[in-house]
Structures are given as C-alpha cells and as structure tokens.
Scaffold this motif. Structure first.
Motif, mmCIF file in Angstrom:
data_model
loop_
_atom_site.group_PDB
_atom_site.id
_atom_site.type_symbol
_atom_site.label_atom_id
_atom_site.label_comp_id
_atom_site.label_asym_id
_atom_site.label_seq_id
_atom_site.Cartn_x
_atom_site.Cartn_y
_atom_site.Cartn_z
ATOM 1 N N VAL A 6 0.805 -1.217 0.000
ATOM 2 C CA VAL A 6 0.000 0.000 0.000
ATOM 3 C C VAL A 6 0.840 1.270 0.000
ATOM 4 C CG1 VAL A 6 -1.921 -1.165 1.139
ATOM 5 C CG2 VAL A 6 -0.277 0.113 2.515
ATOM 6 N N SER A 7 2.124 1.162 0.377
ATOM 7 C CA SER A 7 2.989 2.345 0.335
ATOM 8 C C SER A 7 3.775 2.424 -0.971
ATOM 9 C CB SER A 7 3.964 2.329 1.521
ATOM 10 O OG SER A 7 4.806 1.183 1.482
ATOM 11 N N SER A 8 3.546 1.476 -1.884
ATOM 12 C CA SER A 8 4.247 1.450 -3.172
ATOM 13 C C SER A 8 3.251 1.607 -4.311
ATOM 14 C CB SER A 8 5.007 0.125 -3.330
ATOM 15 O OG SER A 8 5.408 -0.089 -4.675
ATOM 16 N N TYR A 9 3.419 2.656 -5.110
ATOM 17 C CA TYR A 9 2.497 2.886 -6.226
ATOM 18 C C TYR A 9 2.533 1.730 -7.212
ATOM 19 C CZ TYR A 9 0.073 5.259 -10.032
ATOM 20 O OH TYR A 9 -0.819 5.585 -11.017
ATOM 21 N N GLY A 10 3.728 1.317 -7.593
ATOM 22 C CA GLY A 10 3.851 0.261 -8.593
ATOM 23 C C GLY A 10 3.324 -1.067 -8.109
ATOM 24 N N GLU A 11 3.657 -1.442 -6.875
ATOM 25 C CA GLU A 11 3.234 -2.758 -6.388
ATOM 26 C C GLU A 11 1.746 -2.778 -6.034
ATOM 27 O OE1 GLU A 11 5.225 -6.565 -4.200
ATOM 28 O OE2 GLU A 11 6.166 -4.601 -4.015
ATOM 29 N N SER A 12 1.169 -1.626 -5.749
ATOM 30 C CA SER A 12 -0.272 -1.562 -5.510
ATOM 31 C C SER A 12 -1.047 -2.003 -6.750
ATOM 32 C CB SER A 12 -0.700 -0.140 -5.125
ATOM 33 O OG SER A 12 -0.168 0.234 -3.879
ATOM 34 N N ILE A 13 -0.483 -1.758 -7.914
ATOM 35 C CA ILE A 13 -1.095 -2.193 -9.172
ATOM 36 C C ILE A 13 -0.690 -3.626 -9.492
ATOM 37 C CG2 ILE A 13 -1.190 -1.756 -11.658
ATOM 38 C CD1 ILE A 13 -0.671 1.229 -10.966
ATOM 39 N N PHE A 14 0.602 -3.911 -9.378
ATOM 40 C CA PHE A 14 1.142 -5.223 -9.735
ATOM 41 C C PHE A 14 0.504 -6.343 -8.930
ATOM 42 C CE2 PHE A 14 4.296 -8.591 -9.067
ATOM 43 C CZ PHE A 14 4.662 -8.906 -10.372
ATOM 44 N N PRO A 32 2.420 -12.647 -10.905
ATOM 45 C CA PRO A 32 2.637 -13.335 -9.618
ATOM 46 C C PRO A 32 1.582 -14.391 -9.323
ATOM 47 C CG PRO A 32 1.596 -11.224 -9.224
ATOM 48 C CD PRO A 32 1.876 -11.280 -10.700
ATOM 49 N N ASN A 33 1.986 -15.373 -8.502
ATOM 50 C CA ASN A 33 1.015 -16.316 -7.943
ATOM 51 C C ASN A 33 0.214 -15.611 -6.865
ATOM 52 O OD1 ASN A 33 2.272 -18.482 -9.404
ATOM 53 N ND2 ASN A 33 3.789 -18.678 -7.756
ATOM 54 N N ARG A 34 -1.056 -15.973 -6.759
ATOM 55 C CA ARG A 34 -1.893 -15.544 -5.639
ATOM 56 C C ARG A 34 -2.489 -16.815 -5.049
ATOM 57 N NH1 ARG A 34 -2.852 -12.126 -10.013
ATOM 58 N NH2 ARG A 34 -1.841 -10.093 -9.740
ATOM 59 N N ILE A 35 -2.094 -17.104 -3.822
ATOM 60 C CA ILE A 35 -2.373 -18.403 -3.214
ATOM 61 C C ILE A 35 -3.042 -18.208 -1.861
ATOM 62 C CG2 ILE A 35 -1.272 -20.482 -2.246
ATOM 63 C CD1 ILE A 35 0.919 -20.146 -4.367
ATOM 64 N N TYR A 78 9.364 -6.685 -6.704
ATOM 65 C CA TYR A 78 7.999 -7.164 -6.506
ATOM 66 C C TYR A 78 8.015 -8.656 -6.175
ATOM 67 C CZ TYR A 78 6.603 -2.844 -8.958
ATOM 68 O OH TYR A 78 6.421 -1.537 -9.338
ATOM 69 N N GLN A 79 7.028 -9.068 -5.404
ATOM 70 C CA GLN A 79 6.947 -10.468 -5.005
ATOM 71 C C GLN A 79 6.497 -11.368 -6.164
ATOM 72 O OE1 GLN A 79 8.102 -11.220 -1.804
ATOM 73 N NE2 GLN A 79 8.589 -9.041 -2.109
ATOM 74 N N GLN A 80 6.974 -12.602 -6.137
ATOM 75 C CA GLN A 80 6.534 -13.582 -7.138
ATOM 76 C C GLN A 80 5.299 -14.334 -6.662
ATOM 77 O OE1 GLN A 80 10.932 -14.947 -7.802
ATOM 78 N NE2 GLN A 80 9.778 -15.625 -9.592
ATOM 79 N N THR A 81 5.031 -14.280 -5.359
ATOM 80 C CA THR A 81 3.851 -14.924 -4.790
ATOM 81 C C THR A 81 3.264 -14.027 -3.703
ATOM 82 O OG1 THR A 81 4.683 -17.175 -5.196
ATOM 83 C CG2 THR A 81 2.989 -16.926 -3.502
ATOM 84 N N GLY A 127 0.578 -17.758 -11.517
ATOM 85 C CA GLY A 127 1.248 -16.676 -12.225
ATOM 86 C C GLY A 127 2.100 -17.124 -13.401
ATOM 87 N N THR A 128 2.191 -16.257 -14.375
ATOM 88 C CA THR A 128 3.053 -16.511 -15.538
ATOM 89 C C THR A 128 4.524 -16.312 -15.192
ATOM 90 O OG1 THR A 128 2.995 -14.199 -16.270
ATOM 91 C CG2 THR A 128 1.217 -15.651 -17.049
ATOM 92 N N GLN A 129 4.795 -15.526 -14.129
ATOM 93 C CA GLN A 129 6.150 -15.146 -13.721
ATOM 94 C C GLN A 129 6.870 -14.358 -14.817
ATOM 95 O OE1 GLN A 129 6.976 -15.392 -10.608
ATOM 96 N NE2 GLN A 129 5.161 -16.610 -10.105
#
Length: 290
Positions: free
Chosen positions: A194-202, A209-212, A229-232, A279-281
């Motif tokens: 939430v404090s990162s503009y890019g990762e808030s979208i990613f 990324p995987n969402r598990i 950015y996280q991969q999972t 995720g496609t990774q």
C-alpha cells in the motif's frame, strides 16, 4: 544480500537503550513535508477501490490526510484511544529482540527520516512514509492490532528456538505483502504494497505473480524477495482468521517440523495450494533475462 540487521548490536549515539529517539518533528524541512504530501496524494488517489476498507477507515480516524509528516506524539494520542498502540521513532532498522519487545508492548517502531526524490519509488530501509502511511492505519483496527501484538510476543518466544527466518516469512507475507479476500474481491492490506504505487497495481492486476490462499506452514516455508515485486502473494480470508490461526498454533512443534522441511522458492506452486492465480512469472523472468 547480507542481513541488514547483522551489525546491529548497540544503540547508535543519541538513542535510548530501547533504540528509540526523539522524532524531532520541528526539524523537518518544507521539502520533506512536501515529499510526504506527494507520496500521500499519489497513494490516496488510487487505493480506495484496491485496499481493504479497514485501511481507509484508519487513515480517516487517525487524520493522516492532514498535510505534512505526522507528529508521532499527536498520532499516538489518537491511536492509543482506539487500540492502545503508540508510534515511537527509531534511527532505522533495530535488532530483532528490540523490535519484538516493542511490538509485544503495542509500540510500533518507525523511522523518522523520509526518502529523497531520487528514492521516490524504492529505498532499502523503510522510511517514515512506509512505516506510518503503510502500517499505522491498520493499527486502528482492533483485530489487526491484536495480531501485531501476538506476532511480537511470538517473536520473543521464537528467539529461543532459532526460528526467526521462518517467523520473518510470516511477517513478510502478511504484514508487509498480504492480500485479503473481501466481498468476493481481492484487496491489499500489506504495508509494503500500500505504500508502493507500482506494487499496488502489480499485486492485484498483473498476471505475473502467484496468488495463493493463506496457509500458515506453507507461508513459513516460502522464501521472499527483498528488492523487487513479489513472485507470490498469500491471500487471507479475514483478519479474524489470521489472528485465530496465530493464537491457536503451537509454534514449538511447528518450528521443529519446519526445520526438517525444505524451503520453498519464491515462485513455487504446490499440488495442495489453493491457487487463485497461477502466475506466468513473466515479470520475474524478464528481469532475470535483462
């Protein structure tokens, strides 16, 4: 990358024995307040439909939209009335035992410096924007506030088991980079997102990324990335369930089990996982190839 806490042994000059320092709010320059305002406006404009409503309630009730870097004394006064937490300034990263001791006693440690324009989208150590904007709003939520205290108490116990690496993964994948399922939709709640503009979208929109679904043991086996950015991402069902699992788990046998188990890579998907997005990774593969 070496452990950034490896050389933290004694408090630096000017810090108390518990590593706290005065925030010295009056020393902030106009440019530093302007940086806070810029970062706040950028995140506040895109988060309402993406973040858990509890975060937005925290922003409102703690009056964090007030211009300029918050005064920790005023912020703590409001926060203590809600959940008994306070915010204390530290010079940067602190040793694990100090960190856990503060959390176990409902004190959230926050850096008192703010990033420079050159660091606007990435800095190695968390600054006041990450710590206060990212973390503090959810400390106004009673259930999440209880989880944070429980984590601090668990950290103090973990010191005796030599299992901090596993426990750190739980913090990373919940407090820093957690997602939550609410009303059929995925929402952000981790402070690192939430404090990162890019990762808030990613974290929500990108197919990479995987969402598990969250599983305590699974999370504590999984490595994480500290510089990208996280991969999972792991998805909880509610703060109540996260707190329940934390309080009801006997961590001593779990640590013994984890010690015998192999670590999982940051992109692993297991047969027993509840996979919300395989995720496609593509993002991580492209970074690796460049």
């Amino acid at each position: 990358m070496s452990d950034p806490k490896a050389k933290l042994v004694t408090p630096p000059a000017g810090a108390a024995a518990d590593w706290t320092i005065p925030q010295d709010w009056s020393r902030y320059t106009q440019a530093e307040h302007a940086m806070w305002d810029h970062l706040f406006a950028r995140q506040a404009s895109m988060l309402p439909q993406r973040v858990t409503p509890a975060f937005m309630r925290g922003l409102d009730v703690l009056r964090l939209s007030k211009p300029g870097i918050p005064d920790f004394e005023e912020l703590s006064e409001r926060l203590q009335k809600l959940t008994g937490w306070s915010v204390v300034a530290v010079p940067g990263l602190v040793p694990d035992d100090v960190f856990f001791e503060h959390m176990a006693n409902r004190r959230f440690v926050a850096g008192n410096f703010i990033r420079t324009p050159e660091q606007i989208d990435y800095l190695q150590e968390p600054d006041v924007f990450h710590d206060v904007f990212g973390h503090v709003p959810l400390l106004a939520d009673p259930v999440f506030a209880d989880y944070m205290q429980a984590y601090g108490e668990g950290g103090l116990r973990a010191l005796g088991y030599g299992s901090l690496a596993n426990l750190a993964r739980l913090y990373w994948y919940t407090v820093e980079f957690g997602l939550i399922r609410e009303g059929g939709d995925l929402k952000l709640y981790g402070a690192g997102i939430v404090s990162s503009y890019g990762e808030s979208i990613f974290a929500l929109d990108d197919p990479s990324p995987n969402r598990i679904g969250f599983d305590l043991k699974r999370v504590m086996r999984t490595k994480y990335k500290i510089d990208d950015y996280q991969q999972t991402y792991f998805v909880i069902d509610s703060f109540e369930d996260l707190l329940r699992q934390t309080l009801e788990t006997d961590f001593a046998p779990l640590y013994a089990e984890l010690e015998a188990a192999s670590d999982l890579t940051t992109d692993a998907v297991l047969p027993g996982d509840v996979v919300l997005n395989n995720g496609t990774q593509a993002y991580a593969l492209a970074k690796k190839a460049s």
